[in-house]
Design a protein around this motif. Structure first.
Motif, short mmCIF file in Angstrom:
data_model
loop_
_atom_site.label_atom_id
_atom_site.label_comp_id
_atom_site.label_asym_id
_atom_site.label_seq_id
_atom_site.Cartn_x
_atom_site.Cartn_y
_atom_site.Cartn_z
N ASP A 149 0.82 -1.21 0.00
CA ASP A 149 0.00 0.00 0.00
C ASP A 149 0.86 1.26 0.00
OD1 ASP A 149 -2.51 -1.10 -0.18
OD2 ASP A 149 -2.85 -1.19 1.97
N THR B 279 1.05 4.18 -2.87
CA THR B 279 0.93 5.61 -2.61
C THR B 279 2.04 6.38 -3.31
OG1 THR B 279 -0.16 5.23 -0.48
CG2 THR B 279 0.93 7.36 -0.80
N GLU C 21 -9.22 4.40 -3.44
CA GLU C 21 -9.60 4.72 -2.07
C GLU C 21 -9.52 6.22 -1.88
OE1 GLU C 21 -6.68 2.67 0.31
OE2 GLU C 21 -5.33 4.39 0.32
N TRP C 22 -10.16 6.70 -0.82
CA TRP C 22 -10.03 8.10 -0.41
C TRP C 22 -9.75 8.08 1.08
CZ3 TRP C 22 -11.98 12.59 -3.48
CH2 TRP C 22 -11.72 13.79 -2.84
N ARG C 23 -8.47 7.97 1.41
CA ARG C 23 -8.07 7.83 2.81
C ARG C 23 -6.87 8.73 3.08
NH1 ARG C 23 -7.66 1.42 3.90
NH2 ARG C 23 -7.50 2.15 6.05
N PRO C 24 -6.71 9.21 4.32
CA PRO C 24 -5.58 10.09 4.65
C PRO C 24 -4.22 9.47 4.30
CG PRO C 24 -7.17 10.07 6.44
CD PRO C 24 -7.61 9.01 5.48
N ARG C 25 -4.10 8.17 4.46
CA ARG C 25 -2.80 7.53 4.26
C ARG C 25 -2.28 7.69 2.83
NH1 ARG C 25 -4.01 0.99 4.08
NH2 ARG C 25 -5.05 0.97 2.05
N SER C 26 -3.18 7.86 1.86
CA SER C 26 -2.76 8.02 0.48
C SER C 26 -2.99 9.43 -0.05
CB SER C 26 -3.48 7.01 -0.42
OG SER C 26 -4.88 7.13 -0.28
N TYR D 294 -17.06 3.51 -5.88
CA TYR D 294 -16.55 3.53 -4.52
C TYR D 294 -17.69 3.86 -3.55
CZ TYR D 294 -12.23 4.04 -7.18
OH TYR D 294 -11.21 3.86 -8.07
N THR E 289 -18.91 3.44 0.95
CA THR E 289 -18.48 3.12 2.31
C THR E 289 -18.64 1.63 2.57
OG1 THR E 289 -19.15 5.31 3.09
CG2 THR E 289 -18.86 3.60 4.76
N GLU F 197 -17.79 -1.05 8.12
CA GLU F 197 -17.33 0.09 8.92
C GLU F 197 -18.45 0.70 9.75
OE1 GLU F 197 -14.54 1.25 9.63
OE2 GLU F 197 -13.11 1.31 7.97
N ARG G 67 -15.01 -4.19 10.18
CA ARG G 67 -13.89 -4.27 9.24
C ARG G 67 -12.61 -4.64 9.96
NH1 ARG G 67 -9.72 -1.28 7.19
NH2 ARG G 67 -10.15 0.43 8.60
#
Length: 549
Positions: free
Chosen positions: A160, A164, A195-200, A436, A438, A442, A478
């Motif tokens: 992952d 990124t 995805e739409w996540r802070p980590r990426s 995409y 949710t 979750e 999850r």
């Protein structure tokens, strides 16, 4: 015997995202440098082939008169070189870049071979510089992605995290090519990250920002196709934007069909695929004899379309010739991008329709057509809107561009199974979703689905169970599913986070289906909650004063 959870699943922004963001800044600067070098290389080859001079300025092949032999044979020679590079260098340089980047993410662990970082831009520069009607953005996506991937492969990172950095490199190359940071981030989200996540999103945003800053030093900060004489479009223009939107969607469907019709036809030829780009170059050469301005990357033509300076003959020539030679030659598997040609084709469509529609300002309808065709061809409506705005700085046109792009996307989604990008991935036996939502897992906690049945939670049974996998009551399903996967189990004990020795219940694999059932119910079960009921009003004339009724 104390119960201690084996899996906590907590995400740390500091320890995971910030270091990757620091690396992404380096990748962003490298992506800008790679984009600048690719544009200079395209300019050099174009000047050498068509003008017999040494210069890195980006020029159009058809800006001057050339001999028919040069127009016809140059794309053939370029295609032949690309075919040789693909066969004896790396087959990964074939295609328009984005499907290859998607494939690397989906099945390759986001690993790209280092030689691709060199061969892809070189092959694209040869293809475009010799007259190929392609864009530089696809190759720079693959090249920038390769830069990020190579850096990630040299470090001890997860798949992952490699993804990124790969996407950070791809988006930074795109941003530097078009000076369009927000559109590049949206393209990354809509096409590459899944995805739409802070980590990426945070590292990709940082890389794109760094890339645009570096681009300002290398290539300047002005918009690529600035539009002047702007006026605010009214309700009529916004409503009429449906016309370029719907026709742009139909054009997108037709162009996509042509690409894969050509690809199927090339596969039936009794010759090695190495020769296909040369044959595609012959198609380009023939088209160039009819409309030389359709050759090359075409930034000058896009500028004329978006500023209302294109003559009707050029508009018609681009709309017909560019669409045909781009679609058919792209199916040959040569090296080149799709975005700039789509800009040109969409702009030509809108400009043609603008002769029949009310005048708003020069280039307005070309902009609507551009946004529509991008939204339809790439199935990326938000990217189409923002790209058009960042290329022109015509910020007042947001609403009509929204109408045009989304309506084209609607037609494309209804009538076309996959986009020009994802169809190629699907043809390689991979499944790719672009929808995409949710994760229903979750939305529920372990405490909401666990069983507390004393018969199930027999103390002796708990003590004899091995290995014991524990989860917290406030963990989402999850996280519970991830725990099951990591420990190869189908059940876990649920404990209190504040008091891990306190056993609350048991969660099993079948309990996870509760979230899926809820999601399925909300999607398919229809029910009316509000109804309008009429009551009959009965009046006794003997007891009611007529003046009060």
């Amino acid at each position: 015997m104390p119960l201690m959870p084996r899996h906590l699943g907590d995400f740390s922004l500091t320890t995971r995202v910030l270091p990757i963001t620091g690396l992404a800044l380096v990748v962003g600067a490298a992506g800008a440098g790679a984009a600048c070098l690719l544009l200079r290389l395209i300019g050099l080859i174009t000047n050498v082939v068509f003008y017999q001079r040494v210069s890195t300025a980006l020029v159009a092949p058809g800006a001057a008169r050339h001999s028919a032999a040069l127009i016809l044979l140059s794309p053939v020679a370029g295609g032949l070189i690309v075919g040789l590079m693909a066969r004896f260098g790396s087959e990964k340089i074939r295609g328009h870049g984005m499907p290859e980047a998607i494939e690397a993410i989906l099945v390759g662990g986001s690993r790209i071979q280092p030689r691709v970082a060199l061969l892809k831009p070189a092959s694209a520069a040869i293809s475009i510089g010799s007259g190929g009607p392609f864009g530089a953005e696809g190759p720079i996506i693959m090249t920038g992605g390769a830069v990020g991937s190579i850096l990630a492969q040299a470090l001890k990172l997860s798949a992952d995290e490699r993804k990124t950095l790969l996407v950070a490199g791809a988006a930074s190359g795109m941003a530097a090519t078009f000076n369009a940071p927000l559109a590049s981030v949206l393209l990354a989200v809509e096409l590459l990250l899944f995805e739409w996540r802070p980590r990426s999103l945070i590292p990709v945003g940082a890389a794109v920002s760094m890339s645009v800053v570096c681009r300002g030093w290398l290539l300047g900060t002005a918009p690529i196709f600035p539009v002047t004489d702007l006026v605010h479009p009214g309700p009529a223009a916004t409503t009429l934007a449906l016309l370029p939107g719907l026709t742009g969607g139909l054009l997108a469907i037709g162009a996509t069909g042509l690409v894969y019709l050509a690809e199927d036809a090339f596969k039936k030829l009794p010759v090695h695929w190495m020769w296909w780009p040369a044959l595609g170059g012959a198609i380009v050469g023939v088209g160039g004899l009819f409309e030389p301005r359709a050759l090359g990357v075409g930034y000058d033509v896009i500028d004329q379309l978006l500023t209302g300076r294109a003559a009707l003959s050029l508009v018609l020539g681009i709309l017909v010739v560019k669409t045909l030679i781009w679609s058919l030659s792209l199916g040959s598997g040569t090296s080149g991008g799709v975005l700039a040609p789509v800009f040109m084709i969409g702009g030509a469509l809108g400009a043609l329709e603008g002769d029949l529609l009310p005048h708003v300002f020069p280039g307005f309808w070309a902009m609507a057509g551009l946004a529509a065709v991008v939204g339809g061809v790439m199935r990326s409506p938000l990217t189409g809107i923002v790209f058009t705005l960042e290329l022109t700085h015509a910020w007042n046109d947001l609403t009509p561009l929204l109408v045009a792009s989304v309506s084209a996307y609607l037609l494309s989604a209804l009538l076309l199974k996959r986009s020009v990008l994802t169809e190629k991935v699907a043809r390689r036996g991979l499944h790719l979703t672009r929808e995409y939502s949710t994760d229903p897992l979750e939305t529920f906690f372990a405490r909401e689905v666990m069983t507390t049945d004393p018969a199930v939670l027999d103390a002796d049974d708990l003590l004899s169970r091995h290995p014991r996998t524990l989860v917290y009551a406030d963990q989402t399903l999850r996280e519970v599913a991830n725990t099951f996967a990591v420990h190869d189990t189908t059940r876990a004990l649920v404990v209190d986070r504040g008091d891990p020795e306190r056993l609350l219940g048991l969660v099993e694999l079948t309990h996870l289906l509760h979230a899926r059932r809820k999601d399925h119910h909300e999607e398919h079960h229809r029910q009316r909650h509000l109804t309008l009921r009429t009551r009959e009003l009965r009046i006794n004339p003997d007891t009611v004063d007529p003046d009060t009724v």
